[in-house]
Design a protein around this motif. Sequence first.
Motif, PDB file in Angstrom:
ATOM      1  N   LYS A  71      79.557  65.398  34.666  1.00  0.00           N
ATOM      2  CA  LYS A  71      78.382  65.066  34.997  1.00  0.00           C
ATOM      3  C   LYS A  71      78.111  65.283  36.492  1.00  0.00           C
ATOM      4  O   LYS A  71      76.920  65.879  36.957  1.00  0.00           O
ATOM      5  CB  LYS A  71      78.089  63.467  34.902  1.00  0.00           C
ATOM      6  CG  LYS A  71      76.494  63.271  35.076  1.00  0.00           C
ATOM      7  CD  LYS A  71      76.227  61.851  34.264  1.00  0.00           C
ATOM      8  CE  LYS A  71      74.856  62.015  34.281  1.00  0.00           C
ATOM      9  NZ  LYS A  71      74.493  60.555  34.677  1.00  0.00           N
ATOM     10  N   GLU A 119      75.038  68.135  37.467  1.00  0.00           N
ATOM     11  CA  GLU A 119      73.818  67.540  38.377  1.00  0.00           C
ATOM     12  C   GLU A 119      73.654  68.775  39.249  1.00  0.00           C
ATOM     13  O   GLU A 119      72.350  68.973  39.507  1.00  0.00           O
ATOM     14  CB  GLU A 119      74.245  66.367  39.153  1.00  0.00           C
ATOM     15  CG  GLU A 119      74.230  64.927  38.252  1.00  0.00           C
ATOM     16  CD  GLU A 119      74.739  63.752  38.943  1.00  0.00           C
ATOM     17  OE1 GLU A 119      75.244  63.821  40.092  1.00  0.00           O
ATOM     18  OE2 GLU A 119      74.557  62.622  38.096  1.00  0.00           O
ATOM     19  N   ARG A 151      69.334  74.938  37.487  1.00  0.00           N
ATOM     20  CA  ARG A 151      68.977  75.785  36.171  1.00  0.00           C
ATOM     21  C   ARG A 151      69.706  76.877  35.922  1.00  0.00           C
ATOM     22  O   ARG A 151      70.293  77.015  34.838  1.00  0.00           O
ATOM     23  CB  ARG A 151      67.221  75.932  35.940  1.00  0.00           C
ATOM     24  CG  ARG A 151      66.491  74.883  36.379  1.00  0.00           C
ATOM     25  CD  ARG A 151      66.428  73.690  35.596  1.00  0.00           C
ATOM     26  NE  ARG A 151      66.157  73.699  34.314  1.00  0.00           N
ATOM     27  CZ  ARG A 151      66.177  72.916  33.211  1.00  0.00           C
ATOM     28  NH1 ARG A 151      66.802  71.919  33.405  1.00  0.00           N
ATOM     29  NH2 ARG A 151      65.765  73.303  31.961  1.00  0.00           N
ATOM     30  N   SER A 204      68.940  70.213  29.077  1.00  0.00           N
ATOM     31  CA  SER A 204      68.253  69.798  30.468  1.00  0.00           C
ATOM     32  C   SER A 204      68.802  68.195  30.641  1.00  0.00           C
ATOM     33  O   SER A 204      69.122  67.665  29.748  1.00  0.00           O
ATOM     34  CB  SER A 204      66.849  69.706  30.548  1.00  0.00           C
ATOM     35  OG  SER A 204      66.227  68.592  29.715  1.00  0.00           O
ATOM     36  N   GLU A 205      68.630  67.926  31.806  1.00  0.00           N
ATOM     37  CA  GLU A 205      69.151  66.570  32.145  1.00  0.00           C
ATOM     38  C   GLU A 205      68.510  65.518  31.352  1.00  0.00           C
ATOM     39  O   GLU A 205      68.933  64.661  30.850  1.00  0.00           O
ATOM     40  CB  GLU A 205      68.729  65.988  33.547  1.00  0.00           C
ATOM     41  CG  GLU A 205      69.442  64.834  34.205  1.00  0.00           C
ATOM     42  CD  GLU A 205      69.245  64.582  35.785  1.00  0.00           C
ATOM     43  OE1 GLU A 205      69.915  63.587  35.923  1.00  0.00           O
ATOM     44  OE2 GLU A 205      68.657  65.429  36.137  1.00  0.00           O
ATOM     45  N   GLU A 206      67.158  65.917  31.169  1.00  0.00           N
ATOM     46  CA  GLU A 206      66.206  64.851  30.357  1.00  0.00           C
ATOM     47  C   GLU A 206      66.683  64.785  28.854  1.00  0.00           C
ATOM     48  O   GLU A 206      66.783  63.849  28.120  1.00  0.00           O
ATOM     49  CB  GLU A 206      64.779  65.280  30.330  1.00  0.00           C
ATOM     50  CG  GLU A 206      63.965  64.869  31.623  1.00  0.00           C
ATOM     51  CD  GLU A 206      64.511  66.217  32.633  1.00  0.00           C
ATOM     52  OE1 GLU A 206      64.909  67.089  32.212  1.00  0.00           O
ATOM     53  OE2 GLU A 206      64.077  65.785  33.794  1.00  0.00           O
ATOM     54  N   GLU A 207      67.191  66.004  28.130  1.00  0.00           N
ATOM     55  CA  GLU A 207      67.784  66.135  26.895  1.00  0.00           C
ATOM     56  C   GLU A 207      68.964  65.360  26.903  1.00  0.00           C
ATOM     57  O   GLU A 207      69.159  64.600  25.938  1.00  0.00           O
ATOM     58  CB  GLU A 207      67.731  67.548  26.518  1.00  0.00           C
ATOM     59  CG  GLU A 207      66.577  68.421  26.168  1.00  0.00           C
ATOM     60  CD  GLU A 207      66.698  69.570  26.175  1.00  0.00           C
ATOM     61  OE1 GLU A 207      66.189  70.250  25.473  1.00  0.00           O
ATOM     62  OE2 GLU A 207      67.588  70.570  26.982  1.00  0.00           O
ATOM     63  N   TYR A 208      69.672  65.432  27.943  1.00  0.00           N
ATOM     64  CA  TYR A 208      70.936  64.787  28.037  1.00  0.00           C
ATOM     65  C   TYR A 208      70.858  63.407  27.941  1.00  0.00           C
ATOM     66  O   TYR A 208      71.427  62.496  27.178  1.00  0.00           O
ATOM     67  CB  TYR A 208      71.814  65.357  29.088  1.00  0.00           C
ATOM     68  CG  TYR A 208      73.280  64.633  29.185  1.00  0.00           C
ATOM     69  CD1 TYR A 208      74.285  64.717  28.081  1.00  0.00           C
ATOM     70  CD2 TYR A 208      73.371  63.367  30.258  1.00  0.00           C
ATOM     71  CE1 TYR A 208      75.251  63.945  28.091  1.00  0.00           C
ATOM     72  CE2 TYR A 208      74.661  62.958  30.228  1.00  0.00           C
ATOM     73  CZ  TYR A 208      75.331  62.733  29.392  1.00  0.00           C
ATOM     74  OH  TYR A 208      76.710  62.114  29.391  1.00  0.00           O
ATOM     75  N   GLU A 209      70.132  62.784  28.829  1.00  0.00           N
ATOM     76  CA  GLU A 209      69.587  61.381  28.768  1.00  0.00           C
ATOM     77  C   GLU A 209      69.237  60.918  27.633  1.00  0.00           C
ATOM     78  O   GLU A 209      69.645  59.785  27.088  1.00  0.00           O
ATOM     79  CB  GLU A 209      68.778  61.067  30.013  1.00  0.00           C
ATOM     80  CG  GLU A 209      69.479  61.320  31.232  1.00  0.00           C
ATOM     81  CD  GLU A 209      70.569  60.589  31.520  1.00  0.00           C
ATOM     82  OE1 GLU A 209      70.814  59.308  31.410  1.00  0.00           O
ATOM     83  OE2 GLU A 209      71.451  61.108  32.392  1.00  0.00           O
ATOM     84  N   ALA A 210      68.489  61.797  26.719  1.00  0.00           N
ATOM     85  CA  ALA A 210      67.842  61.237  25.660  1.00  0.00           C
ATOM     86  C   ALA A 210      68.922  61.082  24.617  1.00  0.00           C
ATOM     87  O   ALA A 210      69.006  60.055  23.935  1.00  0.00           O
ATOM     88  CB  ALA A 210      66.765  62.004  25.200  1.00  0.00           C
ATOM     89  N   LYS A 251      70.980  57.731  25.010  1.00  0.00           N
ATOM     90  CA  LYS A 251      70.152  56.867  24.699  1.00  0.00           C
ATOM     91  C   LYS A 251      70.418  56.538  23.240  1.00  0.00           C
ATOM     92  O   LYS A 251      70.553  55.438  22.844  1.00  0.00           O
ATOM     93  CB  LYS A 251      68.767  56.672  25.107  1.00  0.00           C
ATOM     94  CG  LYS A 251      68.400  56.593  26.548  1.00  0.00           C
ATOM     95  CD  LYS A 251      67.113  56.863  27.004  1.00  0.00           C
ATOM     96  CE  LYS A 251      66.736  56.895  28.467  1.00  0.00           C
ATOM     97  NZ  LYS A 251      65.660  57.376  28.890  1.00  0.00           N
ATOM     98  N   TRP A 290      71.929  71.312  36.853  1.00  0.00           N
ATOM     99  CA  TRP A 290      70.614  70.845  36.439  1.00  0.00           C
ATOM    100  C   TRP A 290      69.711  71.063  37.700  1.00  0.00           C
ATOM    101  O   TRP A 290      68.219  71.810  37.391  1.00  0.00           O
ATOM    102  CB  TRP A 290      70.546  69.626  36.071  1.00  0.00           C
ATOM    103  CG  TRP A 290      71.134  68.808  34.767  1.00  0.00           C
ATOM    104  CD1 TRP A 290      70.904  69.899  33.818  1.00  0.00           C
ATOM    105  CD2 TRP A 290      71.699  67.963  34.428  1.00  0.00           C
ATOM    106  NE1 TRP A 290      71.185  69.345  32.527  1.00  0.00           N
ATOM    107  CE2 TRP A 290      71.965  68.204  32.852  1.00  0.00           C
ATOM    108  CE3 TRP A 290      72.207  66.945  34.842  1.00  0.00           C
ATOM    109  CZ2 TRP A 290      72.655  67.220  32.303  1.00  0.00           C
ATOM    110  CZ3 TRP A 290      72.965  65.856  34.192  1.00  0.00           C
ATOM    111  CH2 TRP A 290      72.891  66.132  32.857  1.00  0.00           C
TER     112      TRP A 290
END
Length: 127
Positions: free
Chosen positions: A8, A12, A18, A65-71, A74, A15
């Motif tokens: 991670k 970071e 990019r 993306s970081e957003e996709e990973y976080e989703a 969850k 990310w």
Amino acid sequence: MHLTEAEKSLMEIIWEKREMPAKELVSLADERLDWRRTTMYTILKRLIEKGMVQNENAKICCLISEEEYEAMQKKRAIRKYFGGSLPEFVNAFIREEKLSEKDIQELEEIINSYKESRGADSCKTKY
């Protein structure tokens, strides 16, 4: 998919940029994480195997993306702790936390919006 703390930390940096030359990633990993080149490449190899990044012609490109990973994290937590049941998740949450009127209103709006979008989709005919 789960990332270790080391993975991670490197992600970071990736990310943030990019895409970048591998040489730049080596430099940033040394500067920010105090990692040697071999350590960075070991962790990078794991990230490639996990499908997070690609290294083509010494150019590192972010695939998730970081957003996709976080989703994904969850969803993974809901599956793991609540058997994939969103109602079970919500019930567990509201047993521990009191919902304000604003929270309740926002949840109702989300549900109503979802119902409306499902209704619109189901009325579409395909010719």
